[in-house]
Design an enzyme around this catalytic site. Structure first.
Site, PDB file in Angstrom:
ATOM      1  N   HIS A  65      27.145  36.466  74.414  1.00 42.91           N
ATOM      2  CA  HIS A  65      26.806  37.160  75.671  1.00 42.91           C
ATOM      3  C   HIS A  65      25.683  38.158  75.451  1.00 42.91           C
ATOM      4  O   HIS A  65      24.957  38.509  76.379  1.00 42.91           O
ATOM      5  CB  HIS A  65      28.039  37.850  76.277  1.00 42.91           C
ATOM      6  CG  HIS A  65      28.480  39.070  75.526  1.00 42.91           C
ATOM      7  ND1 HIS A  65      29.055  39.005  74.274  1.00 42.91           N
ATOM      8  CD2 HIS A  65      28.413  40.382  75.834  1.00 42.91           C
ATOM      9  CE1 HIS A  65      29.331  40.232  73.859  1.00 42.91           C
ATOM     10  NE2 HIS A  65      28.949  41.084  74.791  1.00 42.91           N
ATOM     11  N   ASP A  99      29.364  50.324  72.706  1.00 39.81           N
ATOM     12  CA  ASP A  99      28.061  50.068  73.332  1.00 39.81           C
ATOM     13  C   ASP A  99      26.969  49.751  72.327  1.00 39.81           C
ATOM     14  O   ASP A  99      25.864  50.319  72.390  1.00 39.81           O
ATOM     15  CB  ASP A  99      27.644  51.258  74.217  1.00 39.81           C
ATOM     16  CG  ASP A  99      28.440  51.296  75.509  1.00 39.81           C
ATOM     17  OD1 ASP A  99      28.844  50.219  75.983  1.00 39.81           O
ATOM     18  OD2 ASP A  99      28.674  52.400  76.029  1.00 39.81           O
ATOM     19  N   LYS A 106      30.937  36.792  62.175  1.00 35.15           N
ATOM     20  CA  LYS A 106      31.437  37.139  60.842  1.00 35.15           C
ATOM     21  C   LYS A 106      31.145  35.993  59.892  1.00 35.15           C
ATOM     22  O   LYS A 106      31.111  34.827  60.310  1.00 35.15           O
ATOM     23  CB  LYS A 106      32.957  37.372  60.890  1.00 35.15           C
ATOM     24  CG  LYS A 106      33.461  38.230  59.763  1.00 35.15           C
ATOM     25  CD  LYS A 106      33.145  39.677  60.074  1.00 35.15           C
ATOM     26  CE  LYS A 106      33.774  40.636  59.120  1.00 35.15           C
ATOM     27  NZ  LYS A 106      33.817  41.971  59.715  1.00 35.15           N
TER      28      LYS A 106
HETATM   29  N1  GLU Z   1      31.735  44.454  58.307  1.00 35.84           N
HETATM   30  C1  GLU Z   1      31.683  45.611  59.126  1.00 35.84           C
HETATM   31  C2  GLU Z   1      32.708  45.504  60.251  1.00 35.84           C
HETATM   32  O1  GLU Z   1      33.708  44.809  60.132  1.00 35.84           O
HETATM   33  C3  GLU Z   1      30.282  45.952  59.575  1.00 35.84           C
HETATM   34  C4  GLU Z   1      29.606  44.947  60.439  1.00 35.84           C
HETATM   35  C5  GLU Z   1      28.140  45.254  60.699  1.00 35.84           C
HETATM   36  O2  GLU Z   1      27.659  46.315  60.324  1.00 35.84           O
HETATM   37  O3  GLU Z   1      27.472  44.397  61.287  1.00 35.84           O
HETATM   38  O4  GLU Z   1      32.602  46.148  61.250  1.00 35.84           O
END
Ligand code: GLU
Length: 472
Positions: A65, A99, A106
C-alpha cells in the site's frame, strides 16, 4: 512446516482478528490488508570450505500500500516461511502506527551465523543480495532491508556494496538498505534506536496517570524495577537508557547462557564488559546466578522486557509471570493465548508493533538522509548557533545579568545529527503512544493497547486503499 513459525503467524492473525470488528471495515478490505502480497523463497548454493552448501532464504513483502516496503533480515537456523510472513505483517502495522510511510517486509536466511566465518557470512550475504536484485526484491523505491536478529551494520554494508556493484550508476544506491555503519552512509543513533524507542514507550506509559491507576503503580520511572530477557542490541540499549535516563533498577537479566538476579540492581554497561571478558553474564559480581534462563521472565518486577525472540511467554509459563507491565521489545514474544491470560490478570502490555518501532523509525530517517545525500543538521547548525547566541547576548544586555560561558554554550547550541535523530524518535514514540490511547478512548470498547494499536494501524492502511482504489 515449522510449529514455532506457524504459532507465531497464527498469533499475529488472531490479534488482527480481535481488532478487526472495531475498525468497522468490510470483510473484503480486511482480507486485502491481512494478505501477504509477495513471498519469495530461494535456495542458493554457497561454497563453504571445499563443499557446496545450499541455503534456504526468504523475502516477504506483506503490503504494497506504500512503497518501498521495509523490514529487517534475520539470520537464524529457525527461520521459516511462516515466521518471516508473521514478521513482515507486523512491519506493516508497525510502520502505520508510527507514521513511517512504508509497507511491511521481512527477510530471513536459514543459517546459524555462529557456525560460519566472517568471510563465509560475507559470501552468503552477497549471494542473498544478488538473488534479491535479480528478482527486483531490493531497491530504494522497492524494498529496503535492515538489521534484525543475527545481523547488524556489517551485513548491511555488504548488502549496500553488492547492490551498488550490480546497479552501477544508481545515484540513490545507499538508500537500498538501512542500518549501515555511520561511515558507510548510515545514520548516528540507528544502533540504539530500537532500545531507545522501547524506553520512550515505557516512559510514556508509566507517566500515564489513568493507566498507572489501573495497575496500582506510582506514576514515573524513577526507582522502578525492570527485568530484561536478551542482552543483544535491543535489550542492551533499553536497559542502559532506562537506567541512565529513567532511573530504573535492573534486577534480572537473561541471556543464552543463563540468567542473573540482584535486588540491588545490575549495572548494564559493566555487565556487558563482564560478558566480553568472560564470555558469559553468569558470575557477575553482586548478583546470583538463577537456576535457568527462563526464570527472568518470572521475577516479580514492575516492567518485564522480553528482548529476544518470539513465543517466549506462552500458556505453559504465563501463570508464573509476575510483572505489572510487559514491554515487547522483541517481535511476538507473547503468544496470543498468553496475551489473553495476562490481560485478565490486569497486566499492561506495550505491544511489539509499537514498543519496538524505534528501529524502523530511525531507518526511515537514514533512508531520507541517503536520498538527500546530506547529513542532518549540516545546513542549519551554525546558523541556529549564531541566532541563539545573539538572543542570549541580547538578554544579557537588556537584563544586565551575566550569563556564564558554560551556560551560553548550552543555550546557544545548534543541533547535530544525533540530536535531531533522538528528537525525531522521541516525538514519534510520544505521538504514537497518545494516538493509541486515543483509539482506546473513542468509545470502541477497547481495553488493551495492542487492540487499539491494531485498529489505528488497520484504519490507516485501509485509508490508503480506499482513497486510491484498485488498479487494474
Ligand atoms: N528489524 C527491525 C524491526 O523488526 C528494523 C526494521 C527496519 O529498520 O527496517 O523493526
Amino acid at each position: 512446516m515449522s510449529k514455532n513459525g506457524l504459532n507465531f503467524y497464527k498469533s499475529v492473525q488472531q490479534n488482527f482478528a480481535k481488532a478487526a470488528p472495531h475498525t468497522k471495515l468490510s470483510a473484503g478490505l480486511l482480507t486485502q490488508i491481512k494478505a501477504c502480497n509477495s513471498v519469495y523463497f530461494v535456495q542458493f548454493p554457497v561454497k563453504i570450505d571445499d563443499e557446496v552448501r545450499v541455503i534456504d532464504a526468504f523475502r516477504v513483502q506483506h503490503s504494497h500500500h506504500r512503497l518501498p516496503t521495509k523490514g529487517g533480515i534475520r539470520y537464524s537456523s529457525q527461520v521459516n516461511q511462516e515466521e518471516v510472513m508473521a514478521l513482515a505483517a507486523l512491519m506493516t502495522y508497525k510502520c502505520a502506527i508510527v507514521d513511517v510511510p512504508f509497507g511491511g517486509a521481512k527477510g530471513g536466511v536459514k543459517i546459524s551465523p555462529r557456525k560460519y566465518t566472517t568471510a563465509q557470512l560475507e559470501r552468503i550475504t552477497r549471494r542473498y543480495t544478488t538473488e534479491l536484485v535479480k528478482r527486483n526484491f531490493i531497491g530504494p523505491g522497492i524494498d529496503v532491508p535492515a538489521p534484525d536478529y543475527g545481523t547488524g551494520a556489517r551485513e548491511m554494508a555488504w548488502i549496500y556494496d553488492t547492490y551498488q556493484v550490480l546497479q552501477s550508476g544508481e545515484i540513490d544506491a545507499a538508500a537500498c538498505v538501512t542500518g549501515k555503519p555511520v561511515g558507510q552512509n548510515g545514520i548516528r543513533g540507528r544502533e540504539e534506536a530500537t532500545g531507545r524507542g522501547v524506553y520512550y514507550a515505557i516512559r510514556e506509559l508509566l507517566n500515564d496517570v489513568s493507566m498507572m491507576k489501573k495497575i496500582g503503580l506510582d506514576v514515573g520511572t524513577d526507582g522502578k524495577t525492570m527485568a530484561i530477557q536478551g542482552l543483544g542490541n535491543v535489550g542492551y540499549h533499553t536497559g542502559r537508557i532506562a537506567q541512565m535516563e529513567g532511573g530504573f533498577k535492573i534486577t534480572s537479566v537473561a541471556e543464552f547462557e543463563g540468567a542473573i538476579f540482584s535486588e540491588q540492581g545490575i549495572d548494564i554497561e559493566q555487565l556487558v564488559m563482564h560478558r566480553k571478558e568472560t564470555g558469559s553474564i553468569l558470575d557477575f559480581p553482586g548478583t546470583s546466578n538463577m537456576r535457568d534462563r527462563t526464570q527472568t521472565l518470572e521475577v516479580a518486577c514492575d516492567v518485564l522486557v522480553p528482548a529476544a525472540l518470539e513465543n517466549q511467554i506462552t500458556l505453559e509459563n504465563v501463570d508464573r509471570v509476575k510483572a505489572k507491565v510487559i514491554a515487547e521489545a522483541a517481535n511476538g514474544p507473547v503468544t496470543s493465548d498468553a496475551i489473553e491470560v495476562l490481560l485478565k490478570k490486569n497486566v499492561i502490555i506495550l505491544p511489539d508493533m509499537y514498543a519496538n518501532a524505534g528501529g524502523v523509525t530511525v531507518s526511515y530517517f537514514e533512508w531520507l538522509k541517503n536520498l538527500s545525500h546530506m547529513r542532518f543538521g549540516r545546513m542549519e547548525k551554525r546558523f541556529d548557533q549564531k541566532t541563539y547566541l545573539s538572543l542570549v547576548n541580547l538578554v544579557e544586555e537588556k537584563t544586565g545579568s551575566v550569563i556564564s560561558d558554560k551556560d551560553k554554550e548550552i543555550l546557544a547550541r545548534g543541533a547535530d545529527e544525533i540530536d535531531l535523530v533522538r528528537s525525531g524518535l522521541e516525538e514519534t514514540m510520544v505521538t504514537a503512544y497518545h494516538e493509541i490511547r486515543d483509539w482506546m478512548n473513542v468509545g470502541n470498547d477497547i481495553s488493551d493497547l495492542r487492540t487499539a494499536a491494531f485498529v489505528g494501524a488497520i484504519r490507516k492502511v485501509a485509508n490508503d486503499y480506499e482513497d486510491r482504489g484498485l488498479f487494474p
